[in-house]
Every structure is written in structure tokens, then in C-alpha cells.
Design an enzyme around this catalytic site. Sequence first.
Site, mmCIF file in Angstrom:
data_model
loop_
_atom_site.group_PDB
_atom_site.id
_atom_site.type_symbol
_atom_site.label_atom_id
_atom_site.label_comp_id
_atom_site.label_asym_id
_atom_site.label_seq_id
_atom_site.Cartn_x
_atom_site.Cartn_y
_atom_site.Cartn_z
ATOM 1 N N ASP A 12 45.451 46.180 33.697
ATOM 2 C CA ASP A 12 45.434 45.351 32.483
ATOM 3 C C ASP A 12 46.430 45.983 31.526
ATOM 4 O O ASP A 12 46.216 47.097 31.046
ATOM 5 C CB ASP A 12 44.015 45.366 31.899
ATOM 6 C CG ASP A 12 43.929 44.667 30.544
ATOM 7 O OD1 ASP A 12 44.976 44.239 30.019
ATOM 8 O OD2 ASP A 12 42.801 44.573 30.010
ATOM 9 N N TYR A 90 47.588 41.813 23.029
ATOM 10 C CA TYR A 90 46.454 42.677 22.736
ATOM 11 C C TYR A 90 46.237 43.665 23.891
ATOM 12 O O TYR A 90 46.309 43.285 25.056
ATOM 13 C CB TYR A 90 45.186 41.847 22.503
ATOM 14 C CG TYR A 90 44.111 42.708 21.910
ATOM 15 C CD1 TYR A 90 44.232 43.168 20.606
ATOM 16 C CD2 TYR A 90 43.031 43.118 22.664
ATOM 17 C CE1 TYR A 90 43.281 44.015 20.062
ATOM 18 C CE2 TYR A 90 42.078 43.957 22.133
ATOM 19 C CZ TYR A 90 42.209 44.408 20.831
ATOM 20 O OH TYR A 90 41.279 45.258 20.294
ATOM 21 N N GLY A 103 53.146 61.276 41.591
ATOM 22 C CA GLY A 103 52.631 61.190 42.965
ATOM 23 C C GLY A 103 51.949 59.908 43.400
ATOM 24 O O GLY A 103 52.355 59.288 44.359
ATOM 25 N N ASP A 131 37.325 40.439 37.340
ATOM 26 C CA ASP A 131 37.555 40.840 35.951
ATOM 27 C C ASP A 131 36.236 40.858 35.190
ATOM 28 O O ASP A 131 35.313 40.110 35.501
ATOM 29 C CB ASP A 131 38.546 39.880 35.268
ATOM 30 C CG ASP A 131 38.974 40.426 33.908
ATOM 31 O OD1 ASP A 131 39.035 41.665 33.746
ATOM 32 O OD2 ASP A 131 39.243 39.625 32.997
ATOM 33 N N LYS A 132 36.197 41.742 34.184
ATOM 34 C CA LYS A 132 35.021 41.938 33.331
ATOM 35 C C LYS A 132 33.823 42.455 34.117
ATOM 36 O O LYS A 132 32.675 42.092 33.886
ATOM 37 C CB LYS A 132 34.651 40.638 32.593
ATOM 38 C CG LYS A 132 35.770 40.130 31.688
ATOM 39 C CD LYS A 132 36.055 41.058 30.521
ATOM 40 C CE LYS A 132 37.192 40.548 29.651
ATOM 41 N NZ LYS A 132 38.527 41.012 30.121
ATOM 42 N N TYR A 231 35.481 54.935 26.625
ATOM 43 C CA TYR A 231 35.712 53.541 27.002
ATOM 44 C C TYR A 231 37.183 53.146 26.883
ATOM 45 O O TYR A 231 37.792 53.330 25.851
ATOM 46 C CB TYR A 231 34.903 52.603 26.102
ATOM 47 C CG TYR A 231 35.146 51.162 26.468
ATOM 48 C CD1 TYR A 231 34.614 50.647 27.636
ATOM 49 C CD2 TYR A 231 35.945 50.347 25.681
ATOM 50 C CE1 TYR A 231 34.858 49.341 28.006
ATOM 51 C CE2 TYR A 231 36.194 49.029 26.040
ATOM 52 C CZ TYR A 231 35.636 48.534 27.211
ATOM 53 O OH TYR A 231 35.890 47.251 27.574
ATOM 54 N N LYS A 234 36.922 47.783 31.102
ATOM 55 C CA LYS A 234 36.145 47.785 32.339
ATOM 56 C C LYS A 234 37.109 47.951 33.511
ATOM 57 O O LYS A 234 38.312 47.766 33.369
ATOM 58 C CB LYS A 234 35.378 46.463 32.416
ATOM 59 C CG LYS A 234 33.991 46.551 33.015
ATOM 60 C CD LYS A 234 33.073 47.522 32.362
ATOM 61 C CE LYS A 234 31.743 47.684 33.077
ATOM 62 N NZ LYS A 234 30.990 48.802 32.516
ATOM 63 N N ASP A 236 37.366 46.401 36.599
ATOM 64 C CA ASP A 236 37.961 45.203 37.171
ATOM 65 C C ASP A 236 38.579 45.458 38.552
ATOM 66 O O ASP A 236 39.796 45.537 38.702
ATOM 67 C CB ASP A 236 38.990 44.631 36.189
ATOM 68 C CG ASP A 236 38.371 44.437 34.811
ATOM 69 O OD1 ASP A 236 37.142 44.297 34.719
ATOM 70 O OD2 ASP A 236 39.117 44.436 33.830
ATOM 71 N N LYS A 245 38.110 36.944 64.359
ATOM 72 C CA LYS A 245 38.154 37.585 65.687
ATOM 73 C C LYS A 245 37.077 38.683 65.801
ATOM 74 O O LYS A 245 35.911 38.349 65.826
ATOM 75 C CB LYS A 245 39.556 38.147 65.911
ATOM 76 C CG LYS A 245 39.911 38.339 67.353
ATOM 77 C CD LYS A 245 40.702 37.209 67.936
ATOM 78 C CE LYS A 245 41.064 37.565 69.364
ATOM 79 N NZ LYS A 245 41.213 36.351 70.171
ATOM 80 N N ARG A 268 32.330 43.481 26.029
ATOM 81 C CA ARG A 268 32.464 44.906 25.721
ATOM 82 C C ARG A 268 32.050 45.799 26.889
ATOM 83 O O ARG A 268 31.623 46.933 26.700
ATOM 84 C CB ARG A 268 31.679 45.263 24.451
ATOM 85 C CG ARG A 268 32.242 44.566 23.223
ATOM 86 C CD ARG A 268 31.617 44.970 21.921
ATOM 87 N NE ARG A 268 32.182 44.164 20.845
ATOM 88 C CZ ARG A 268 33.291 44.469 20.179
ATOM 89 N NH1 ARG A 268 33.950 45.559 20.450
ATOM 90 N NH2 ARG A 268 33.749 43.660 19.239
ATOM 91 N N TYR A 349 30.811 51.388 24.712
ATOM 92 C CA TYR A 349 31.246 51.665 23.337
ATOM 93 C C TYR A 349 30.356 52.747 22.742
ATOM 94 O O TYR A 349 29.143 52.747 22.942
ATOM 95 C CB TYR A 349 31.158 50.408 22.467
ATOM 96 C CG TYR A 349 32.335 49.483 22.665
ATOM 97 C CD1 TYR A 349 33.329 49.365 21.700
ATOM 98 C CD2 TYR A 349 32.455 48.736 23.825
ATOM 99 C CE1 TYR A 349 34.405 48.524 21.883
ATOM 100 C CE2 TYR A 349 33.535 47.891 24.019
ATOM 101 C CZ TYR A 349 34.507 47.786 23.044
ATOM 102 O OH TYR A 349 35.571 46.953 23.232
HETATM 103 C C1 F6R Z 1 35.401 43.891 28.397
HETATM 104 C C2 F6R Z 1 36.478 43.491 27.511
HETATM 105 C C3 F6R Z 1 36.152 42.814 26.248
HETATM 106 C C4 F6R Z 1 36.306 43.726 25.065
HETATM 107 C C5 F6R Z 1 35.988 43.014 23.737
HETATM 108 C C6 F6R Z 1 36.247 43.884 22.531
HETATM 109 O O1 F6R Z 1 35.889 44.575 29.494
HETATM 110 O O2 F6R Z 1 37.630 43.730 27.782
HETATM 111 O O3 F6R Z 1 34.868 42.277 26.280
HETATM 112 O O4 F6R Z 1 35.486 44.846 25.236
HETATM 113 O O5 F6R Z 1 36.790 41.881 23.613
HETATM 114 O O6 F6R Z 1 37.527 44.352 22.619
HETATM 115 P P1 F6R Z 1 38.166 45.374 21.587
HETATM 116 O O7 F6R Z 1 37.225 46.545 21.457
HETATM 117 O O8 F6R Z 1 39.458 45.728 22.248
HETATM 118 O O9 F6R Z 1 38.325 44.597 20.310
HETATM 119 MG MG MG Z 2 40.225 43.048 32.849
HETATM 120 MG MG MG Z 3 40.821 44.265 29.887
#
Ligand code: F6R
Ligand code: MG
Ligand code: MG
Length: 368
Positions: A12, A90, A103, A131-132, A231, A234, A236, A245, A268, A349
Site C-alpha cells: 500500500d 493519502y 537483499g 485488503d483490510k 500500527y 493492516k 492485507d 490435476k 482501523r 491504534y
Molecule cells: C485499516 C485502514 C483504515 C484506517 C482508517 C484511519 O487497515 O487502513 O481503516 O485505519 O481509515 O486511517 P488513518 O489513521 O490513516 O486516518
Molecule cells: Mg490495504
Molecule cells: Mg492501507
Amino acid sequence: MAKITLSIIKADIGSIGGHIKPSQRLLETVENYVKEKGKGLIIDYYVGFTGDDISILTTHKKGAGNTKIHKLCFDAFLAGTKVAKEQGLYGAGQDLLVTAFSGNVKGMGPQVAELEIEERTAEPFLMFMADKTDPGAFNLPLYLAFTDPMHNAGLILAPRVKEGFKFVIMDVSYTKADKIITLAAPEEIYNIAALLRDPERFIVESIWSRATGEQVVSASTTRLHNIAGKYVGKDDPVMLVRTQKDFPATGEILSPYTLTPVVAGFMRGSHNSPLMPVKKNTSISFFDGPAIVSCLAFCVKEGKLTESADTFDHPYWDYVREQAAQETQEIRRQGFFGAAMLPYSELEYGGIVETLKALDKRFIIKKK
Ligand code: F6R
Ligand code: MG
Ligand code: MG
């Protein structure tokens, strides 16, 4: 014939409007980098996304864990990060925990899954991207697809499949090195289940055919917060699975995704969510979720990839998605309470730590 390696490396490195999806320019930058700089190194490639994660699939003859291949992908992500920063995306460069490559991308943030194979006459395989959620999300679908005739009819009908499979399972709580155990199915299915029931700690790393000795599955095992100590998003996960076969059929691998098992992740990275099977290049929406998984099928011949077939793009899976949405509603009804949110140890968090510390001072012990 020289062995072919399938490598998927995923990160990501920034997305539009929060953690939704990468921008078109970002994707193009990563893809063009791999295309240009991969000349003479890789045979073929595919670049796609699931939610806010970009996956680079390459085919080559360099073997698993190869520095040049890993550096190509890491540098593609660095080039992408530059664009992500220019565009003000973002979380630009979020998963690149280090700036200097050394490496192998393992431990540097990106997720990796690689299969070094002797190509069969026809070599169908699946590329999963979630994802997530975190790498344990694949535990139950893999367990069911490789041990349970309720999902894998081959375990009854196909003698070579019936010989069973070896599971290599990693204890990711041990962070000094890879700590693994090998367990054989069907003899040890209860031991396998005893480990896989805890997807935050024990993760399937690979699965091997007992009939042929070949590797069938390679799944990513990196847990970012175990590396970074805090943190950073995630994990992912990604995964490669060879099918047909002597191995489970594509439909047998897909069957357990009908169950939309509840996994860790979602908003989160701190909630429980049904795992929704989605079409390729699906973005994230409601409550930063639900957790999603996509699966693209390919065939590979001498390293050359066919176009992908989008396995969850089918009317059957529309029905499953609707069910997953309903389950998501159910669990969201209780918001932060109990099973809806992850246990304290898995909360991604730190804010709650301060709250609890402050409240602790205000507790009083009542006299009897
Ligand atoms: C979960 C994820 C989102 C962020 C949430 C808050 O893996 O990526 O749920 O945790 O959008 O994001 P921040 O802390 O970057 O504002
Ligand atoms: Mg992700
Ligand atoms: Mg992400």
C-alpha cells in the site's frame, strides 16, 4: 526445463480519498517501471489492485527470494511513492518501512508470496489479494480446501489428491526468525485445526502435495506491526495457489469463500468483519471495509501469462456478496462492543492505551 518462479509482491503506497484505492497515475507508474526496468530480468508481469494495495505479479527464472526481482518491485513501489506524494495521495509510501533496500523485501513492509515450479503441461494458478485484513484470513479457506471433502471432492474422487497435503504453518509471534512446523493432512488435521483456529498467531505459509512433493500454495506471512512495533496499516495478505490435476480444482479452492469467514481487520484494523469475495480492482467503502478478497486465475506457459480470469466475477458470487453484506450489517449493529472489535492485544491504534492508563488512576478499591 528451467524452473519458473511466480512472485507476487504487494504494498500500500498511497490511495485516493483515504484508504480506498490507488490512483490511475500511481498504478501506471508502478506498471511502467516494472515493464521498463524488468526487461531482460522478468518474463512477464501483471499489475493490479485490491482496495488500497497494489500487487505486482512477475514470472522469471531467478528463484524465490531473488534480490534483483525483489529490488525491481521495491523500486517500482518507490517510484510510485514519489508520484503518490506529488499527487498528495493519502498514506503515500505507507508500507515501505525502510528507504534503503537490502537483499529481500521480507521484513521491509511489502507482502510476498512466491512459487518456484516445474511447469506442468498446463499450469493453472490463482492469485489472491485481500485488503483490510491480515494473513490469517486465508487459514480457514485453506484448511477446508485441502482437508475437507465437503469442499474438496477430489479428496474422495481423485487418488493423487486423496494422498493428502503437508501444511507448513508459521508462528508469527516469534519475530527473531521464521518459526515453522510441518503437519501432514489428513493424519494430523486436528493438530492443524488447533493451530489455525488462532489466525493472529499461526498462519499457513505453504502447502505441499504428498503425491508429487510439489509446492501447491505460497501465502504471505508478514505482520507489519510485528516488524514496526506499532500500527502501520493492516497486512492485507497475498497468496498463490496452483490448481487442478493432482492438486485441488480451482472450484475446490474457491468453495470455502462461500462461508465469508469473520476475520480481523476492517475499520482501523481493529474490528471483525466477514471476508467478502470481490471482483478484481474493487475499492474500499463502508466503514473502511468490509474485509475483501479478490482472486484472479491465470495459466502460465514458459513464464508467459495468459490474461486473467476474474473468479469472483460471476452471478453466484453476487449472492455471496449480498450475504456478506448482511453479515457485515449484523456485526456492525453492535459497534465497538465485544466481538465486533478486536481484543486489546490486536488493536492497531494506541489511543486506547492512554485512555485506560488515565482511567486506571481514577479507579478506587471499595472497602469491604
Ligand atoms: C485499516 C485502514 C483504515 C484506517 C482508517 C484511519 O487497515 O487502513 O481503516 O485505519 O481509515 O486511517 P488513518 O489513521 O490513516 O486516518
Ligand atoms: Mg490495504
Ligand atoms: Mg492501507
